[in-house]
Design a protein around this motif. Structure first.
Motif, short mmCIF file in Angstrom:
data_model
loop_
_atom_site.label_atom_id
_atom_site.label_comp_id
_atom_site.label_asym_id
_atom_site.label_seq_id
_atom_site.Cartn_x
_atom_site.Cartn_y
_atom_site.Cartn_z
N PRO A 121 -105.27 10.16 121.01
CA PRO A 121 -105.90 9.40 119.92
C PRO A 121 -106.54 10.25 118.84
CG PRO A 121 -106.44 8.44 122.06
CD PRO A 121 -105.72 9.72 122.34
N THR A 122 -107.05 11.44 119.21
CA THR A 122 -107.71 12.29 118.22
C THR A 122 -106.82 13.40 117.69
OG1 THR A 122 -108.68 13.60 120.02
CG2 THR A 122 -110.03 11.82 119.10
N ASP A 123 -105.50 13.38 118.03
CA ASP A 123 -104.56 14.33 117.44
C ASP A 123 -104.28 13.95 115.99
OD1 ASP A 123 -104.38 15.73 119.78
OD2 ASP A 123 -102.39 14.98 120.34
N ASP A 155 -99.94 9.47 95.15
CA ASP A 155 -101.27 9.99 95.44
C ASP A 155 -101.97 9.10 96.46
OD1 ASP A 155 -103.64 11.81 94.45
OD2 ASP A 155 -104.42 9.76 94.42
N GLU A 156 -101.84 7.80 96.30
CA GLU A 156 -102.48 6.83 97.19
C GLU A 156 -101.99 6.95 98.63
OE1 GLU A 156 -103.97 3.41 99.14
OE2 GLU A 156 -104.71 4.51 97.40
N VAL A 157 -100.67 7.00 98.82
CA VAL A 157 -100.13 7.04 100.18
C VAL A 157 -100.39 8.39 100.84
CG1 VAL A 157 -98.07 6.74 101.62
CG2 VAL A 157 -98.42 5.27 99.63
N MET A 158 -100.31 9.47 100.07
CA MET A 158 -100.67 10.77 100.65
C MET A 158 -102.14 10.77 101.08
SD MET A 158 -98.55 13.69 98.53
CE MET A 158 -98.63 13.00 96.87
N GLY A 159 -102.97 10.10 100.30
CA GLY A 159 -104.38 10.01 100.65
C GLY A 159 -104.61 9.22 101.93
N GLN A 160 -103.68 8.33 102.27
CA GLN A 160 -103.84 7.55 103.51
C GLN A 160 -103.73 8.43 104.75
OE1 GLN A 160 -104.98 4.47 103.79
NE2 GLN A 160 -105.17 4.63 101.55
N ILE A 161 -103.08 9.58 104.63
CA ILE A 161 -103.04 10.52 105.76
C ILE A 161 -104.46 10.88 106.17
CG2 ILE A 161 -102.38 12.84 106.50
CD1 ILE A 161 -99.98 12.65 104.62
N PHE A 162 -105.31 11.14 105.19
CA PHE A 162 -106.68 11.53 105.49
C PHE A 162 -107.52 10.35 105.95
CE2 PHE A 162 -105.13 14.19 101.88
CZ PHE A 162 -104.76 15.27 102.67
N ALA A 163 -107.24 9.17 105.39
CA ALA A 163 -107.95 7.97 105.83
C ALA A 163 -107.66 7.67 107.29
CB ALA A 163 -107.56 6.78 104.95
N VAL A 164 -106.39 7.80 107.67
CA VAL A 164 -105.98 7.54 109.06
C VAL A 164 -106.64 8.53 110.01
CG1 VAL A 164 -104.00 7.72 110.63
CG2 VAL A 164 -103.82 6.37 108.52
N ASN A 165 -106.61 9.81 109.64
CA ASN A 165 -107.18 10.84 110.52
C ASN A 165 -108.70 10.80 110.54
OD1 ASN A 165 -104.88 12.37 111.67
ND2 ASN A 165 -104.36 12.69 109.54
N GLY A 169 -110.89 9.92 114.10
CA GLY A 169 -111.77 10.98 114.55
C GLY A 169 -111.13 12.34 114.54
N ALA A 170 -109.83 12.40 114.19
CA ALA A 170 -109.11 13.68 114.20
C ALA A 170 -109.70 14.66 113.18
CB ALA A 170 -107.63 13.46 113.91
N MET A 171 -110.24 14.14 112.08
CA MET A 171 -110.82 15.00 111.05
C MET A 171 -112.32 15.24 111.27
SD MET A 171 -108.93 13.88 107.50
CE MET A 171 -109.70 15.23 106.61
N GLY A 172 -112.86 14.68 112.33
CA GLY A 172 -114.27 14.88 112.61
C GLY A 172 -115.14 14.40 111.47
#
Length: 246
Positions: A121-123, A155-165, A169-172
């Motif tokens: 889950p946190t990968d 830009d929006e969809v690439m930004g969703q990578i960070f929102a998901v992580n 909790g993957a991004m702490g």
């Protein structure tokens, strides 16, 4: 652009705010009430209005054969409304472009993200895909999406990578990221549809490299589910803010 023999139902209109006239008037009189806290925003993620919007948008794409095929291609695929599309509390203007300005039946009436669950889950999730419906209000030329909107969606969809992580909790507790650059190549026109039958695009975003605070991504806009009809491609750098910059 792949076409469907079955005409999908019209995308749903955004649910209206549940705020009463008295609440709206009270917010105007008291500016402090018009700025929701983080807990307020968190509380609306599972609100009936947002759950209804998410369910309607997923059902809309599932009614289109090639989109349905994508959404059923992987077991346990995580399908959701992106956080930038969430209906915010009255007075909150975070993500206003995607959640408000472009959230209409004749602009971008439906938008979802999907990705397979990571091993743990946190990968990190390194790739996110999105299906986006395009109506006539995002036109540049008639029937063709405005180039600036195409770049916005990449830009929006690439930004969703960070929102998901961030959500997993993957991004702490990493600080927010902002776009450093977005280099885009337009290969073919991105077509739009009508209010009654919007055109559909698939956008695939990948996190390709991490260098300290620098996050490198690539995104591709496709007009079909097979990845053959490539319409636009972008390379981007997202830079994590330092705390002192907020």
């Amino acid at each position: 652009m792949a076409t469907s023999k079955v005409s999908p139902p019209p995308p749903p209109s955004p649910p209206r705010s549940s705020s009463s006239p008295s609440e709206s008037k009270q917010q105007e009189q008291n500016p402090e009430m018009a700025t929701p806290t983080a807990s307020d925003i968190s509380s609306v993620l599972d609100s009936p209005a947002n759950k209804a919007q998410e369910a309607h948008h997923i059902a809309f794409f599932q009614s289109i054969p090639w989109c349905s095929s994508l959404l059923s291609s992987t077991r346990n695929l995580i399908i959701s409304q992106p956080v930038s599309r969430v209906i915010r509390p009255s007075g909150c203007e975070e993500d206003a472009l995607i959640s408000q300005a472009l959230n209409s039946p004749d602009a971008i009436p439906a938008y979802i993200t999907f990705y397979p669950p990571p091993p743990k889950p946190t990968d990190y999730v390194y790739e996110v895909k999105s299906l986006i419906a395009l109506g006539p209000k995002v036109n540049g030329w008639e029937g063709i999406c405005h180039g600036g909107i195409v770049m916005t969606l990449l830009d929006e969809v690439m930004g969703q990578i960070f929102a998901v992580n961030k959500d997993s909790g993957a991004m702490g507790n990493k600080m927010p990221l902002l776009t450093g650059y977005l280099n885009t190549a337009f290969k073919r026109p991105v077509r739009t549809g009508t209010k009654e039958k919007p055109a559909i695009v698939l956008i695939v975003a990948r996190l390709t490299k991490l260098e300290g605070r620098k996050h490198f991504c690539e995104g591709v806009v496709y007009g079909d589910e097979e990845g053959k009809d490539e319409l636009a491609r972008a390379e981007a750098l997202f830079v994590q803010l330092r705390e002192s910059k907020l």
